[in-house]
Structures are given as structure tokens and as C-alpha cells.
Design a protein around this motif. Structure first.
Motif, PDB file in Angstrom:
ATOM      1  N   ASP A  71      -7.189 -11.377  42.543  1.00 27.37           N
ATOM      2  CA  ASP A  71      -6.967 -11.684  41.137  1.00 27.37           C
ATOM      3  C   ASP A  71      -7.358 -10.496  40.263  1.00 27.37           C
ATOM      4  OD1 ASP A  71      -5.909 -13.620  39.508  1.00 27.37           O
ATOM      5  OD2 ASP A  71      -7.829 -14.532  39.030  1.00 27.37           O
ATOM      6  N   ILE A 129       2.151 -22.706  44.474  1.00 26.46           N
ATOM      7  CA  ILE A 129       1.551 -21.855  45.506  1.00 26.46           C
ATOM      8  C   ILE A 129       0.784 -22.692  46.525  1.00 26.46           C
ATOM      9  CG2 ILE A 129      -0.082 -19.980  45.935  1.00 26.46           C
ATOM     10  CD1 ILE A 129       2.436 -19.057  44.534  1.00 26.46           C
ATOM     11  N   LYS A 133      -1.637 -18.054  40.447  1.00 28.26           N
ATOM     12  CA  LYS A 133      -1.289 -17.801  41.849  1.00 28.26           C
ATOM     13  C   LYS A 133      -2.553 -17.748  42.709  1.00 28.26           C
ATOM     14  CE  LYS A 133       2.689 -15.815  39.920  1.00 28.26           C
ATOM     15  NZ  LYS A 133       3.184 -14.715  39.108  1.00 28.26           N
ATOM     16  N   SER A 183       5.509  -6.086  42.310  1.00 31.72           N
ATOM     17  CA  SER A 183       5.097  -7.439  41.956  1.00 31.72           C
ATOM     18  C   SER A 183       3.858  -7.877  42.725  1.00 31.72           C
ATOM     19  CB  SER A 183       6.243  -8.421  42.246  1.00 31.72           C
ATOM     20  OG  SER A 183       5.794  -9.748  42.122  1.00 31.72           O
ATOM     21  N   SER A 184       2.764  -8.117  42.002  1.00 30.31           N
ATOM     22  CA  SER A 184       1.561  -8.657  42.624  1.00 30.31           C
ATOM     23  C   SER A 184       1.829 -10.062  43.165  1.00 30.31           C
ATOM     24  CB  SER A 184       0.423  -8.723  41.598  1.00 30.31           C
ATOM     25  OG  SER A 184       0.102  -7.445  41.119  1.00 30.31           O
ATOM     26  N   SER A 185       2.620 -10.818  42.426  1.00 26.82           N
ATOM     27  CA  SER A 185       2.930 -12.179  42.827  1.00 26.82           C
ATOM     28  C   SER A 185       3.631 -12.205  44.172  1.00 26.82           C
ATOM     29  CB  SER A 185       3.833 -12.844  41.786  1.00 26.82           C
ATOM     30  OG  SER A 185       3.295 -12.700  40.507  1.00 26.82           O
ATOM     31  N   HIS A 186       4.639 -11.378  44.327  1.00 27.32           N
ATOM     32  CA  HIS A 186       5.403 -11.374  45.565  1.00 27.32           C
ATOM     33  C   HIS A 186       4.596 -10.784  46.726  1.00 27.32           C
ATOM     34  CE1 HIS A 186       9.392 -11.547  43.114  1.00 27.32           C
ATOM     35  NE2 HIS A 186       8.694 -12.661  43.074  1.00 27.32           N
ATOM     36  N   ASN A 205      -4.767  -7.897  40.599  1.00 32.35           N
ATOM     37  CA  ASN A 205      -3.596  -8.350  39.850  1.00 32.35           C
ATOM     38  C   ASN A 205      -3.751  -7.998  38.377  1.00 32.35           C
ATOM     39  OD1 ASN A 205      -1.363  -9.703  38.869  1.00 32.35           O
ATOM     40  ND2 ASN A 205      -1.888 -11.681  39.732  1.00 32.35           N
ATOM     41  N   SER A 250       7.615 -13.013  38.754  1.00 28.46           N
ATOM     42  CA  SER A 250       6.990 -11.697  38.718  1.00 28.46           C
ATOM     43  C   SER A 250       7.039 -11.168  37.291  1.00 28.46           C
ATOM     44  CB  SER A 250       7.715 -10.728  39.657  1.00 28.46           C
ATOM     45  OG  SER A 250       7.285  -9.407  39.402  1.00 28.46           O
ATOM     46  N   SER A 296       7.032 -19.249  40.251  1.00 32.72           N
ATOM     47  CA  SER A 296       6.088 -18.157  40.469  1.00 32.72           C
ATOM     48  C   SER A 296       6.799 -16.846  40.168  1.00 32.72           C
ATOM     49  CB  SER A 296       5.597 -18.181  41.925  1.00 32.72           C
ATOM     50  OG  SER A 296       4.702 -17.126  42.148  1.00 32.72           O
ATOM     51  N   ASN A 313       0.768 -17.514  34.020  1.00 36.35           N
ATOM     52  CA  ASN A 313       1.564 -17.460  35.249  1.00 36.35           C
ATOM     53  C   ASN A 313       0.807 -16.810  36.395  1.00 36.35           C
ATOM     54  OD1 ASN A 313       3.896 -16.514  37.128  1.00 36.35           O
ATOM     55  ND2 ASN A 313       4.926 -17.823  35.641  1.00 36.35           N
ATOM     56  N   ASP A 314       0.301 -15.601  36.185  1.00 33.69           N
ATOM     57  CA  ASP A 314      -0.250 -14.836  37.304  1.00 33.69           C
ATOM     58  C   ASP A 314      -1.619 -15.318  37.768  1.00 33.69           C
ATOM     59  OD1 ASP A 314       2.037 -13.216  36.832  1.00 33.69           O
ATOM     60  OD2 ASP A 314       1.000 -11.589  37.849  1.00 33.69           O
TER      61      ASP A 314
END
Length: 384
Positions: free
Chosen positions: A19, A67, A195, A104-107, A22, A277, A275, A191-192
Motif C-alpha cells: 500500500d 479483490i 485493493k 499499474s500498481s493495481s494490476h 502504491n 488502474s 478495480s 479505489n487504490d
């Protein structure tokens, strides 16, 4: 304290570490254009972004639910799987941050978790329909949607203000950028940060501390909010420079339009539990402002490099996640997770030590944007 308690504690610490990465990796998504146009000083920009990321993390949990239960079968997930997935996400984040690539940190996180799950339980443990609907399709469409909105907005803004003198127009839009940048930071938090909340919730479910389908506990929401806020305040100066100067020469009207488009798309996707990006959205918006302004210089070769990084993020982090799982399982038990944690910590320290270059300090970033000469290195040139 049992072995499972030790592993769970390490997983939670590692998740909060993700986190944090991110936060500093994605600072540029919210603040790059505002800093570049002079609407906000760098340190003020990242401080404001950090506070709003903190606030945004408390506003919704829809993405966290996606997630935690929408991508993989909770029954096939163990603490070792979650730890390995986090390893894949963090290592990819650090690599792209080091190179100044806004990936993308999410991906990276999702890819790591999916790869580790496949290594542990096979492809049947992945909810492919959810992965496609909630991750892949939004990833493909969001840059184009944000770019189209930003391009149209930029065209209309310049058309409707063409009779206004340059100086008052620039000043007015810089003020407007403060508000639009704040909205992007708030949207990023909604959003981020979720995750990581979802991953910790998944770990708690795997440990038996929560029942399947449970929502993120309050302490998880709070700690994740603080971690992403701290990471944002540290600031990802390499990525800010790539987004702010590498893609398009941005003026204040473009900056406000790009940020407004990004905030609208991110907040809409959060409401549906996608989720998304934020990096993809921010990049698409910035490119859209270049398309919408007549005579603007768009560096498409930089955009192509970013897109290439996007395409390999999911599979690359999945491979690392799978390798981390096999390594932990090969060692076995609590010891395997502890070894993976120590290796990850050592790799993180190595990245930070190797990245200590003058060009990534706030002062030098500010100097680059005001026209001063800034020493570069081969790695800095990747982002310029």
C-alpha cells in the motif's frame, strides 16, 4: 504465538508495504499536471494528495470486496498464496518505479495474487469471468474513455476561452486545477487503497479469522488508509516527471481538464466495484489533452513505452507471484514465508539505495519544470 499467527502478521505487514509503494508510485496520477503547470508547489501538492488519499480510503469498500472475493476462490487461498501474490506486486512496483514508468500498481497486485493462486491450486481457482469483467475490460477501456473526455473538454475549454487574455486565463485555470487535483487524489484513495484492504481481508479469510465474503474490518480500512497516505507524501518523483513532462507539454487549461476527466472516470468505476488502474486513466487523460489542443506536442513514443509496460504487468507479476509461492512451498511452512519476507525486504532496501539520485528530489524536479538544468542519469532519461 502460533506459526499461523506469525505468517498472518508478516502478510499484513507486507500488504501495508505494498500500500505504501502504491502511494508513492501513484502520486503522479493526481499531482503531475498541477505541479508541471505551477498550480501547486511540489511539497504542497503531495501533502494535499496524501490527506485526500487518507479521506478517500474511508468512502467506499466496493473495490475491496472485488479483490477479496471476486477474483479467486477463497477456499483455495492460503496465507502463503497471499504472501507470494504480494511479493509479485511489490517487486513489479519497485522495478517500474525505479525506471520511472507509470505502470499499474493495481494490476501488479492482482497479477501477483492470480499467479500465486494458479501455482497453488491451478487455473480452476481463478474466477476468470470476474477477472475479465472487473479488471481486464476496464483496463482496456478506461484510458480511451478518459482520453476522449479530456480531448473533448480541452477542445471546448480553449474554444470558449479564446477571447480571454492569456495571463488571466492561465491564472484562473491554475486555481481550478487545485480543485480538480484534489478530486483525483480523493478518487485515488477510494479505489487504490481498497485493493490492499481486499488482500488483507482475503488473508484473514484464509486464516479463518473472517468468514467467506466478509467485509474489510475497520482496523484494516484505517491502517491501509494511513499506509497509502504516507506513501503518497513520500512522493514518486520519477513517475511524476514521466507523466508531467514526458507525454505532453501541458498548460493550465489542459491540466484542469485532464484531472477532471480522471476524477470522473475513477469515481464512476469505484461505484461499480471495478478495480481500475488510476495510472491508465491519468495517462489517457493527459494524452487526450494533447489531442484536444491544436498544435500540442504529444510524445507518442513515450506513450508506447508505457503501454508496453501495461501489457506485461499482469503476466509479469503473475510469474513472480507463482515463483514466490513455489519457493515458499519448497522451503515449507512458516520458514518459507519468513524467507520470502526477508528476501522481499532486502530487495526493497536495495531498490531504495540504488535509486538515491539527485534528479528525483523535489527541488530538482521543481527545477526541471522551471527550466533549470537538472543532472540526468540513464535511468532518469527513461522517464524524460
Amino acid at each position: 504465538m502460533t506459526g499461523n499467527d506469525v505468517v498472518l502478521a508478516l502478510v499484513v505487514v507486507t500488504a501495508l508495504g505494498f500500500d505504501f509503494t502504491n502511494g508513492f508510485h501513484d502520486t503522479g496520477n493526481a499531482m503531475a499536471t498541477s505541479i508541471v503547470t505551477g498550480a501547486l508547489p511540489p511539497r504542497v501538492a503531495v501533502a494535499v494528495s496524501a490527506v485526500l488519499n487518507l479521506v478517500g480510503a474511508f468512502l467506499s469498500t466496493a473495490v475491496a470486496a472485488t479483490i477479496a472475493s471476486g477474483l479467486v476462490d477463497e477456499q483455495d487461498v492460503t496465507l502463503t498464496v497471499v504472501m507470494a501474490g504480494l511479493t509479485g506486486g511489490i517487486l513489479w512496483n519497485l522495478t517500474t518505479w525505479y525506471l520511472g514508468i507509470p505502470s499499474s500498481s493495481s494490476h501488479a497486485l492482482i497479477g501477483g495474487v492470480v499467479g500465486a493462486t494458479i501455482a497453488a491450486a491451478g487455473t480452476g481457482a481463478v474466477k476468470w469471468q470476474g477477472l475479465v469483467a472487473k479488471v481486464i475490460v476496464p483496463a482496456a477501456l478506461s484510458p480511451f474513455i478518459a482520453g476522449s473526455v479530456a480531448a473533448l473538454g480541452t477542445f471546448l475549454v480553449y474554444r470558449f476561452t479564446r477571447g480571454v487574455a492569456e495571463r488571466p486565463r492561465r491564472h484562473g485555470f491554475r486555481i481550478g486545477q487545485v480543485g480538480s487535483a484534489c478530486m483525483v487524489s480523493l478518487a485515488h484513495g477510494t479505489n487504490d487503497a481498497q485493493k490492499t484492504m481486499g488482500v488483507i481481508t482475503l488473508a484473514l479469510i484464509a486464516n479463518g479469522s473472517l468468514h467467506a465474503g466478509a467485509s474489510a474490518p475497520t482496523w484494516v480500512i484505517g491502517t491501509c488508509a494511513v499506509a497509502i497516505a504516507l506513501g503518497t507524501y513520500i512522493g514518486g518523483w520519477r513517475v511524476i516527471r514521466a507523466l508531467g513532462k514526458g507525454l505532453v507539454e501541458i498548460e493550465s487549461p489542459q491540466g484542469m481538464t485532464a484531472e477532471s476527466a480522471s476524477a470522473a472516470v475513477i469515481l464512476s468505476s469505484t461505484d461499480f466495484g471495478y478495480s481500475l488502474s488510476t495510472t491508465h486513466v491519468a495517462t489517457g487523460s493527459i494524452l487526450g489533452t494533447g489531442v484536444g489542443k491544436k498544435g500540442a506536442v504529444v510524445r507518442w513514443h513515450v506513450a508506447h513505452r508505457m503501454v508496453a509496460a501495461w501489457l506485461i504487468t499482469l503476466p509479469a507479476s503473475a510469474v513472480v507471484g507463482a515463483l514466490a509461492y513455489w519457493a515458499a512451498e519448497g522451503i515449507g511452512g512458516t520458514a518459507g514465508v519468513v524467507v520470502i519476507f526477508l528476501v522481499l525486504a532486502a530487495a526493497s532496501i536495495a531498490f531504495f539505495v540504488a535509486s538515491r539520485r539527485p534528479a528525483v528530489t523535489p527541488e530538482n524536479v521543481n527545477a526541471a519544470w522551471t527550466g533549470s538544468v537538472v543532472p540526468t542519469t540513464p535511468r532518469d532519461e527513461v522517464a524524460s
